[in-house]
Design a protein around this motif. Structure first.
Motif, short mmCIF file in Angstrom:
data_model
loop_
_atom_site.label_atom_id
_atom_site.label_comp_id
_atom_site.label_asym_id
_atom_site.label_seq_id
_atom_site.Cartn_x
_atom_site.Cartn_y
_atom_site.Cartn_z
N ASP A 1 -0.26 15.86 1.98
CA ASP A 1 0.05 17.24 1.63
C ASP A 1 -0.92 17.70 0.54
O ASP A 1 -0.85 17.26 -0.60
N ASN A 2 -1.82 18.59 0.91
CA ASN A 2 -2.83 19.10 -0.02
C ASN A 2 -2.33 20.27 -0.86
O ASN A 2 -3.07 20.76 -1.71
N SER A 3 -1.12 20.72 -0.66
CA SER A 3 -0.64 21.93 -1.32
C SER A 3 -0.58 21.78 -2.84
O SER A 3 -0.83 22.74 -3.57
N PHE B 1 3.31 13.89 2.74
CA PHE B 1 3.51 13.07 1.55
C PHE B 1 2.43 13.35 0.52
O PHE B 1 1.36 13.89 0.82
N THR B 2 2.72 12.97 -0.72
CA THR B 2 1.73 12.96 -1.79
C THR B 2 1.83 11.61 -2.49
O THR B 2 2.81 10.89 -2.32
N THR B 3 0.81 11.29 -3.26
CA THR B 3 0.80 10.05 -4.02
C THR B 3 0.47 10.36 -5.47
O THR B 3 -0.09 11.42 -5.78
N LEU B 4 0.81 9.45 -6.36
CA LEU B 4 0.48 9.62 -7.77
C LEU B 4 -1.02 9.54 -7.99
O LEU B 4 -1.56 10.17 -8.89
N LYS B 5 -1.68 8.75 -7.18
CA LYS B 5 -3.13 8.58 -7.30
C LYS B 5 -3.78 9.10 -6.02
O LYS B 5 -3.83 8.38 -5.01
N PRO B 6 -4.28 10.34 -6.04
CA PRO B 6 -4.86 10.92 -4.81
C PRO B 6 -6.05 10.15 -4.25
O PRO B 6 -6.35 10.26 -3.07
N GLU B 7 -6.71 9.33 -5.06
CA GLU B 7 -7.85 8.57 -4.54
C GLU B 7 -7.42 7.51 -3.52
O GLU B 7 -8.25 7.02 -2.76
N PHE B 8 -6.14 7.17 -3.48
CA PHE B 8 -5.64 6.19 -2.51
C PHE B 8 -4.93 6.84 -1.32
O PHE B 8 -4.22 6.17 -0.58
N LYS B 9 -5.14 8.14 -1.13
CA LYS B 9 -4.40 8.84 -0.07
C LYS B 9 -4.75 8.33 1.32
O LYS B 9 -3.88 8.22 2.18
N ASP B 10 -6.02 7.97 1.57
CA ASP B 10 -6.40 7.50 2.90
C ASP B 10 -5.76 6.15 3.23
O ASP B 10 -5.24 5.96 4.33
N GLU B 11 -5.79 5.23 2.26
CA GLU B 11 -5.17 3.92 2.47
C GLU B 11 -3.66 4.06 2.67
O GLU B 11 -3.07 3.40 3.52
N THR B 12 -3.06 4.94 1.88
CA THR B 12 -1.62 5.15 1.99
C THR B 12 -1.26 5.76 3.34
O THR B 12 -0.29 5.35 3.97
N GLN B 13 -2.06 6.72 3.79
CA GLN B 13 -1.79 7.35 5.08
C GLN B 13 -1.90 6.34 6.21
O GLN B 13 -1.07 6.32 7.12
N ASN C 1 0.81 -1.22 0.00
CA ASN C 1 0.00 0.00 0.00
C ASN C 1 0.84 1.27 0.00
O ASN C 1 0.32 2.35 -0.18
N ILE C 2 2.13 1.10 0.22
CA ILE C 2 3.02 2.26 0.26
C ILE C 2 3.86 2.27 -1.01
O ILE C 2 5.07 2.08 -0.98
N LYS C 3 3.21 2.48 -2.10
CA LYS C 3 3.92 2.58 -3.38
C LYS C 3 3.65 3.96 -3.97
O LYS C 3 2.59 4.54 -3.76
N PHE C 4 4.59 4.44 -4.71
CA PHE C 4 4.46 5.72 -5.41
C PHE C 4 4.18 6.87 -4.44
O PHE C 4 3.32 7.70 -4.67
N VAL C 5 4.90 6.89 -3.34
CA VAL C 5 4.78 7.94 -2.33
C VAL C 5 5.95 8.90 -2.49
O VAL C 5 7.09 8.48 -2.65
N THR C 6 5.64 10.18 -2.45
CA THR C 6 6.68 11.20 -2.48
C THR C 6 6.57 12.02 -1.21
O THR C 6 5.50 12.54 -0.89
N LEU C 7 7.67 12.11 -0.47
CA LEU C 7 7.67 12.93 0.74
C LEU C 7 7.96 14.37 0.34
O LEU C 7 8.91 14.64 -0.39
#
Length: 117
Positions: A93-95, A50-62, A28-34
């Motif tokens: 990171d929502n920025s 952090f951010t992810t390539l696919k924002p729809e998976f941000k909750d699972e990644t977090q 679940n921790i793939k394609f994460v950028t700090l």
């Protein structure tokens, strides 16, 4: 914020990125950028953004990152010699999304101005 804490912010971001990339085996921790790290002045807490390539998976990644936080803290303590290791928590990171929204609004305004001419 002191220079020491700023240096630690940068060092934590770099080392945590390496640990996530090389040592954390959670799928679940793939394609994460700090994007950054904020450590409190007393070195008790560290918020890692952090951010992810696919924002729809941000909750699972977090959730996966916060679950792996203990392991990451242990690995960090082996790499960075400080008296007290901060407790790490991960935050999306929502920025980047906010910047994209602003950019879209600016484009809309420019299009309206061009239509009025």
């Amino acid at each position: 914020m002191s220079i020491r804490v700023k240096r630690l912010d940068s060092l934590f971001t770099k080392e945590i990125s390496y640990i996530i990339m090389e040592e954390v085996k959670d799928p679940n921790i793939k394609f994460v950028t700090l994007t950054g790290c904020d450590i409190t002045n007393d070195l008790s807490y560290a918020k890692v953004y952090f951010t992810t390539l696919k924002p729809e998976f941000k909750d699972e990644t977090q959730k996966a990152l916060n679950k792996a936080a203990n392991f990451i803290e242990i690995e960090l303590s082996k790499r960075i010699q400080i008296r007290k290791m901060p407790q790490i928590s991960f935050h999306y990171d929502n920025s980047i999304e906010y910047g994209n929204m602003i950019e879209e609004r600016i484009k809309e305004i420019k299009e309206k101005e061009n239509d009025m001419k």
